[in-house]
Structures are given as structure tokens and as C-alpha cells.
Design a protein around this motif. Structure first.
Motif, PDB file in Angstrom:
ATOM      1  N   GLY A 136      11.411  42.112  13.811  1.00 33.63           N
ATOM      2  CA  GLY A 136      11.209  40.665  13.904  1.00 33.63           C
ATOM      3  C   GLY A 136      12.367  39.979  14.597  1.00 33.63           C
ATOM      4  O   GLY A 136      12.175  39.093  15.438  1.00 33.63           O
ATOM      5  N   GLU A 137      13.577  40.396  14.269  1.00 32.40           N
ATOM      6  CA  GLU A 137      14.772  39.809  14.901  1.00 32.40           C
ATOM      7  C   GLU A 137      14.833  40.157  16.385  1.00 32.40           C
ATOM      8  O   GLU A 137      15.227  39.341  17.215  1.00 32.40           O
ATOM      9  CB  GLU A 137      16.021  40.294  14.177  1.00 32.40           C
ATOM     10  CG  GLU A 137      16.221  39.641  12.805  1.00 32.40           C
ATOM     11  CD  GLU A 137      17.302  40.317  11.982  1.00 32.40           C
ATOM     12  OE1 GLU A 137      18.119  41.057  12.592  1.00 32.40           O
ATOM     13  OE2 GLU A 137      17.328  40.125  10.761  1.00 32.40           O
ATOM     14  N   ARG A 138      14.419  41.382  16.728  1.00 35.06           N
ATOM     15  CA  ARG A 138      14.449  41.800  18.136  1.00 35.06           C
ATOM     16  C   ARG A 138      13.425  41.026  18.968  1.00 35.06           C
ATOM     17  O   ARG A 138      13.691  40.642  20.093  1.00 35.06           O
ATOM     18  CB  ARG A 138      14.168  43.302  18.255  1.00 35.06           C
ATOM     19  CG  ARG A 138      15.341  44.187  17.884  1.00 35.06           C
ATOM     20  CD  ARG A 138      15.289  45.534  18.582  1.00 35.06           C
ATOM     21  NE  ARG A 138      14.061  46.256  18.343  1.00 35.06           N
ATOM     22  CZ  ARG A 138      13.822  47.001  17.262  1.00 35.06           C
ATOM     23  NH1 ARG A 138      14.726  47.081  16.299  1.00 35.06           N
ATOM     24  NH2 ARG A 138      12.683  47.659  17.122  1.00 35.06           N
ATOM     25  N   LEU A 139      12.252  40.813  18.403  1.00 31.31           N
ATOM     26  CA  LEU A 139      11.185  40.128  19.144  1.00 31.31           C
ATOM     27  C   LEU A 139      11.429  38.636  19.240  1.00 31.31           C
ATOM     28  O   LEU A 139      11.125  38.008  20.260  1.00 31.31           O
ATOM     29  CB  LEU A 139       9.835  40.370  18.446  1.00 31.31           C
ATOM     30  CG  LEU A 139       9.225  41.767  18.578  1.00 31.31           C
ATOM     31  CD1 LEU A 139       8.095  41.928  17.581  1.00 31.31           C
ATOM     32  CD2 LEU A 139       8.718  42.004  19.989  1.00 31.31           C
ATOM     33  N   GLY A 140      11.965  38.034  18.159  1.00 34.86           N
ATOM     34  CA  GLY A 140      12.150  36.591  18.126  1.00 34.86           C
ATOM     35  C   GLY A 140      10.825  35.855  18.096  1.00 34.86           C
ATOM     36  O   GLY A 140       9.758  36.459  17.922  1.00 34.86           O
ATOM     37  N   TRP A 141      10.876  34.556  18.295  1.00 34.62           N
ATOM     38  CA  TRP A 141       9.684  33.724  18.230  1.00 34.62           C
ATOM     39  C   TRP A 141       9.066  33.429  19.590  1.00 34.62           C
ATOM     40  O   TRP A 141       7.885  33.100  19.674  1.00 34.62           O
ATOM     41  CB  TRP A 141      10.013  32.400  17.539  1.00 34.62           C
ATOM     42  CG  TRP A 141      10.059  32.517  16.046  1.00 34.62           C
ATOM     43  CD1 TRP A 141      11.110  32.951  15.284  1.00 34.62           C
ATOM     44  CD2 TRP A 141       9.003  32.211  15.134  1.00 34.62           C
ATOM     45  NE1 TRP A 141      10.774  32.929  13.952  1.00 34.62           N
ATOM     46  CE2 TRP A 141       9.490  32.473  13.829  1.00 34.62           C
ATOM     47  CE3 TRP A 141       7.703  31.724  15.283  1.00 34.62           C
ATOM     48  CZ2 TRP A 141       8.701  32.274  12.691  1.00 34.62           C
ATOM     49  CZ3 TRP A 141       6.921  31.529  14.152  1.00 34.62           C
ATOM     50  CH2 TRP A 141       7.425  31.805  12.872  1.00 34.62           C
ATOM     51  N   ASP A 142       9.849  33.522  20.638  1.00 32.86           N
ATOM     52  CA  ASP A 142       9.369  33.100  21.954  1.00 32.86           C
ATOM     53  C   ASP A 142       9.237  34.275  22.922  1.00 32.86           C
ATOM     54  O   ASP A 142      10.038  35.223  22.864  1.00 32.86           O
ATOM     55  CB  ASP A 142      10.327  32.057  22.529  1.00 32.86           C
ATOM     56  CG  ASP A 142      10.406  30.828  21.631  1.00 32.86           C
ATOM     57  OD1 ASP A 142       9.354  30.238  21.335  1.00 32.86           O
ATOM     58  OD2 ASP A 142      11.525  30.472  21.197  1.00 32.86           O
ATOM     59  N   PRO A 143       8.240  34.230  23.808  1.00 28.32           N
ATOM     60  CA  PRO A 143       8.032  35.313  24.775  1.00 28.32           C
ATOM     61  C   PRO A 143       9.254  35.522  25.660  1.00 28.32           C
ATOM     62  O   PRO A 143       9.959  34.565  26.000  1.00 28.32           O
ATOM     63  CB  PRO A 143       6.843  34.817  25.613  1.00 28.32           C
ATOM     64  CG  PRO A 143       6.195  33.746  24.800  1.00 28.32           C
ATOM     65  CD  PRO A 143       7.267  33.137  23.974  1.00 28.32           C
ATOM     66  N   LYS A 144       9.502  36.774  25.998  1.00 32.41           N
ATOM     67  CA  LYS A 144      10.600  37.106  26.900  1.00 32.41           C
ATOM     68  C   LYS A 144      10.040  37.404  28.285  1.00 32.41           C
ATOM     69  O   LYS A 144       8.893  37.846  28.406  1.00 32.41           O
ATOM     70  CB  LYS A 144      11.371  38.310  26.347  1.00 32.41           C
ATOM     71  CG  LYS A 144      12.073  37.993  25.025  1.00 32.41           C
ATOM     72  CD  LYS A 144      12.745  39.229  24.446  1.00 32.41           C
ATOM     73  CE  LYS A 144      13.531  38.867  23.188  1.00 32.41           C
ATOM     74  NZ  LYS A 144      12.708  38.267  22.125  1.00 32.41           N
ATOM     75  N   PRO A 145      10.813  37.151  29.334  1.00 29.09           N
ATOM     76  CA  PRO A 145      10.329  37.396  30.699  1.00 29.09           C
ATOM     77  C   PRO A 145       9.855  38.832  30.879  1.00 29.09           C
ATOM     78  O   PRO A 145      10.546  39.776  30.478  1.00 29.09           O
ATOM     79  CB  PRO A 145      11.569  37.115  31.566  1.00 29.09           C
ATOM     80  CG  PRO A 145      12.430  36.220  30.743  1.00 29.09           C
ATOM     81  CD  PRO A 145      12.196  36.625  29.316  1.00 29.09           C
ATOM     82  N   GLY A 146       8.672  38.979  31.448  1.00 30.06           N
ATOM     83  CA  GLY A 146       8.164  40.303  31.772  1.00 30.06           C
ATOM     84  C   GLY A 146       7.502  41.053  30.633  1.00 30.06           C
ATOM     85  O   GLY A 146       7.040  42.179  30.816  1.00 30.06           O
ATOM     86  N   GLU A 147       7.439  40.451  29.439  1.00 30.89           N
ATOM     87  CA  GLU A 147       6.819  41.189  28.333  1.00 30.89           C
ATOM     88  C   GLU A 147       5.298  41.193  28.492  1.00 30.89           C
ATOM     89  O   GLU A 147       4.705  40.300  29.092  1.00 30.89           O
ATOM     90  CB  GLU A 147       7.222  40.609  26.979  1.00 30.89           C
ATOM     91  CG  GLU A 147       6.587  39.286  26.605  1.00 30.89           C
ATOM     92  CD  GLU A 147       6.930  38.865  25.179  1.00 30.89           C
ATOM     93  OE1 GLU A 147       7.979  39.295  24.667  1.00 30.89           O
ATOM     94  OE2 GLU A 147       6.150  38.102  24.592  1.00 30.89           O
ATOM     95  N   GLY A 148       4.673  42.206  27.935  1.00 27.96           N
ATOM     96  CA  GLY A 148       3.229  42.371  28.079  1.00 27.96           C
ATOM     97  C   GLY A 148       2.443  41.797  26.921  1.00 27.96           C
ATOM     98  O   GLY A 148       2.995  41.263  25.959  1.00 27.96           O
TER      99      GLY A 148
END
Length: 232
Positions: free
Chosen positions: A65-77
């Protein structure tokens, strides 16, 4: 887990295996873990270990959960977005403090129109605020349901209403399930959401089905929805 449920191996051994996946990035693996932990939580809801399994859920899911966070990251699928929703929903339901606080903040902004939640975050946020919410939270969700233009959003809300915890609010959700606000084909989803959320919810949903059996049976005439209702 099926082997543990059959008594072939110890549940403790299953939990140790689950702990080993803490750094796993794959959505399918986490979906499977989530499903099995959900079954285990249901089985343990009648025991003294229910709160302990919630602590276990928080321990296993908080690193990802901490790694993913709440907001989309650039380039994620697409699978990363699905994983984020799955993980945040699991942490929120289990009462993970930081997840609960952020969900409440984002829910407030969403309701006030300041920052509308993305579709993939709505279910986890709704579940989290309802699970740890009160009558005001439920009333707000019912208002969102009434105002929703899209049937998809109405269905999303209907599926999570059962997460509410207080007995009198559980009854309110069950009554809502049979109201004109809910399409007949979607009533089962609301009752099923109640039945799947807690020990109290299961008991209340089963009593509600028995008390309203004639109306429900006449509504579905022995079709697949009545068998699905009994199954949930």
C-alpha cells in the motif's frame, strides 16, 4: 487455503506462506491472497481471533500500500490501478489508520465536489468510510446513489452499502434493498453486500431474507437470482 479448511495443513502454515508474498508486485497474486484472507476472516468472525486477523491483514498489505500510494504513477498499467484499489480497500476495511484518514479526506472532497474520485478509487474509499462510519456517512452514500446519473455508479454504491457496521444501519440498508430506489435485479447485490461484510451482517441478512421470503420469491420466481441470494 482449501487444504487448511480441509484440515490437511495448519492455518498457521498458510499465513506464513502469505507473509512471504509481502514484496510481490503481481495483481493476480494479491487478488488471490485477498480472496483467501477474506474467507479466513469470515471463518474467524465467530472466534476470538477476528481482531488478530485484521492486524495480520494490515501487516501484510501495508508495505504494498505504501509503495503504490493513492495516485497513479507515470507509465503504470491497468493492473497497477486495479491493485491499488484492491490493496487500499483491504487496508481501509481492516482499519489501517493512515488509509482510513486519507479515505475520509478524499471522500469529503468528493462529496463537496472539490476533487472527484477516480473510478478505480471509489469502491475502496466508499467501503472504508462506510465500515468505520455512522448514520451521516450512510445518508451521504444514499444521497450519492440518488444523484448518480450512471447506473454503473449506482451499482458500485449498492455493492458496498453493506459495509456499514451498526445494527440499526444494517437494517436501513436491507430495507433500502427492497425499495424502489434499487432495480429488482440489483436487490440481491445489496443484500449480498450486507451478508458478506460481517458476522452481524450475515445474521441480519439471513433473517431479512426469511422475513421477506414471499416477496423475494414472487419477485424472482425461482430464477437464478433467488439461488444466488441463498448462496450469498
Amino acid at each position: 487455503l482449501p487444504q487448511a479448511r480441509a484440515g490437511i495443513i495448519s492455518t498457521v502454515e498458510v499465513l506464513k506462506v502469505m507473509e512471504a508474498f509481502v514484496n510481490e508486485p503481481n495483481y493476480t497474486v494479491w487478488s488471490d491472497l485477498s480472496c483467501n484472507l477474506g474467507i479466513l476472516s469470515t471463518l474467524l468472525s465467530h472466534t476470538d481471533f477476528y481482531e488478530e486477523i485484521q492486524v495480520f491483514v494490515k501487516d501484510v498489505f501495508s508495505p504494498i500500500g505504501e509503495r503504490l500510494g493513492w495516485d497513479p504513477k507515470p507509465g503504470e498499467g491497468h493492473l497497477d490501478a486495479l491493485l491499488r484499489g484492491l490493496v487500499l480497500g483491504k487496508l481501509g476495511k481492516a482499519g489501517h489508520k493512515a488509509t482510513l484518514e486519507e479515505a475520509r479526506r478524499r471522500f469529503k472532497d468528493h462529496v463537496e465536489g472539490k476533487h472527484i474520485l477516480s473510478a478505480d478509487l471509489r469502491s475502496p474509499v466508499y467501503v472504508t468510510v462506510l465500515k468505520h462510519g455512522d448514520s451521516t456517512t450512510l445518508d451521504t452514500m444514499l444521497k450519492l446513489h440518488k444523484q448518480a446519473d450512471m447506473q454503473e455508479e449506482k451499482n458500485r454504491i449498492e455493492r458496498v452499502l453493506g459495509a456499514i457496521s451498526q445494527p440499526e444501519l444494517i437494517q436501513k440498508v436491507l430495507t433500502f434493498a427492497l425499495s424502489e430506489e434499487v432495480r429488482p435485479q440489483d436487490t440481491v447485490s445489496v443484500i449480498g453486500g450486507v451478508a458478506g461484510s460481517s458476522k452481524q451482517g450475515r445474521k441480519a441478512a439471513w433473517k431479512f431474507v426469511r422475513d421477506n421470503w414471499e416477496e423475494l420469491y414472487n419477485r424472482y420466481q425461482g430464477g437464478f437470482l433467488i439461488s444466488r441470494l441463498i448462496k450469498v
